[in-house]
Design a protein around this motif. Structure first.
Motif, PDB file in Angstrom:
ATOM      1  N   THR A  51       0.846  -1.451   0.411  1.00 50.73           N
ATOM      2  CA  THR A  51      -0.238   0.044   0.058  1.00 50.73           C
ATOM      3  C   THR A  51       1.115   1.345   0.008  1.00 50.73           C
ATOM      4  O   THR A  51       2.044   1.281   1.001  1.00 50.73           O
ATOM      5  N   LEU A  52       0.655   2.293  -0.825  1.00 48.25           N
ATOM      6  CA  LEU A  52       1.907   3.370  -0.829  1.00 48.25           C
ATOM      7  C   LEU A  52       0.403   4.204  -0.002  1.00 48.25           C
ATOM      8  O   LEU A  52      -0.838   4.602  -0.602  1.00 48.25           O
ATOM      9  N   SER A  53       1.209   4.867   0.911  1.00 49.34           N
ATOM     10  CA  SER A  53       0.572   5.865   1.516  1.00 49.34           C
ATOM     11  C   SER A  53       1.927   7.132   0.821  1.00 49.34           C
ATOM     12  O   SER A  53       2.725   7.561   1.006  1.00 49.34           O
ATOM     13  N   ILE A  54       1.184   7.945   0.287  1.00 43.18           N
ATOM     14  CA  ILE A  54       1.401   9.000  -0.317  1.00 43.18           C
ATOM     15  C   ILE A  54       0.310  10.707  -0.429  1.00 43.18           C
ATOM     16  O   ILE A  54      -0.717   9.810  -0.240  1.00 43.18           O
ATOM     17  N   LYS A  55       1.063  11.724  -1.058  1.00 38.92           N
ATOM     18  CA  LYS A  55       0.000  12.816  -0.871  1.00 38.92           C
ATOM     19  C   LYS A  55      -0.441  12.483  -2.545  1.00 38.92           C
ATOM     20  O   LYS A  55       0.059  11.816  -3.172  1.00 38.92           O
ATOM     21  N   THR A 115      -0.557  -3.297  -5.792  1.00 36.75           N
ATOM     22  CA  THR A 115      -0.404  -2.424  -4.526  1.00 36.75           C
ATOM     23  C   THR A 115      -1.309  -1.682  -4.826  1.00 36.75           C
ATOM     24  O   THR A 115      -1.860  -1.396  -6.702  1.00 36.75           O
ATOM     25  N   TYR A 116      -1.459  -1.299  -3.984  1.00 32.12           N
ATOM     26  CA  TYR A 116      -2.830   0.004  -3.820  1.00 32.12           C
ATOM     27  C   TYR A 116      -2.012   1.032  -3.995  1.00 32.12           C
ATOM     28  O   TYR A 116      -1.481   1.533  -3.091  1.00 32.12           O
ATOM     29  N   ASN A 117      -2.299   2.043  -4.759  1.00 35.85           N
ATOM     30  CA  ASN A 117      -2.294   3.458  -4.438  1.00 35.85           C
ATOM     31  C   ASN A 117      -3.178   4.247  -4.879  1.00 35.85           C
ATOM     32  O   ASN A 117      -4.178   4.098  -5.910  1.00 35.85           O
ATOM     33  N   PRO A 118      -3.118   4.808  -4.006  1.00 37.20           N
ATOM     34  CA  PRO A 118      -5.013   5.641  -3.559  1.00 37.20           C
ATOM     35  C   PRO A 118      -4.822   6.545  -4.433  1.00 37.20           C
ATOM     36  O   PRO A 118      -6.293   6.996  -4.824  1.00 37.20           O
ATOM     37  N   ASN A 119      -3.663   7.164  -5.153  1.00 36.00           N
ATOM     38  CA  ASN A 119      -4.681   8.361  -6.142  1.00 36.00           C
ATOM     39  C   ASN A 119      -5.028   7.571  -7.597  1.00 36.00           C
ATOM     40  O   ASN A 119      -5.761   8.037  -8.308  1.00 36.00           O
TER      41      ASN A 119
END
Length: 103
Positions: free
Chosen positions: A40-44, A73-77
């Motif tokens: 999981t990406l924790s990104i802005k 991979t989970y990319n919230p963007n």
């Protein structure tokens, strides 16, 4: 192409077909990854016009890496930010993301 997506107007920066074309969303939703672990990406948020492209570039490079590309991979963007509740970012509000939990 991924970094340029932040300039897409009218919600196109979150359009599933545009995200796929930019390489930010798995074209094959049923794709089987070599590794069972998930990342999981924790990104802005990086797809807004005034955002840095760092997170977008990182996600693209990660998907092209020989080792890291083996993980789902989970990319919230790359997901829709809509909610049934306009106050969904307020941690104290009871809406938890589905019509059944919104009051």
């Amino acid at each position: 192409i991924g970094a340029a997506l932040k300039f897409a107007l009218g919600g196109l920066n979150q359009d599933q077909d545009c995200l796929k074309a930019a390489g930010l969303f798995d074209a094959e939703e049923t794709k089987v990854f070599e590794r069972s672990e998930k990342a999981t990406l924790s990104i802005k948020f990086s797809l807004a016009e005034k955002s840095s492209t760092y997170a977008t570039n990182f996600a693209k490079l990660m998907s092209q890496d020989d080792f890291l590309s083996k993980f789902r991979t989970y990319n919230p963007n790359a997901w829709c930010k809509k909610s049934c509740d306009p106050k969904f970012t307020d941690i104290n509000h009871p809406c938890m993301g589905s019509p059944g939990t919104c009051v």
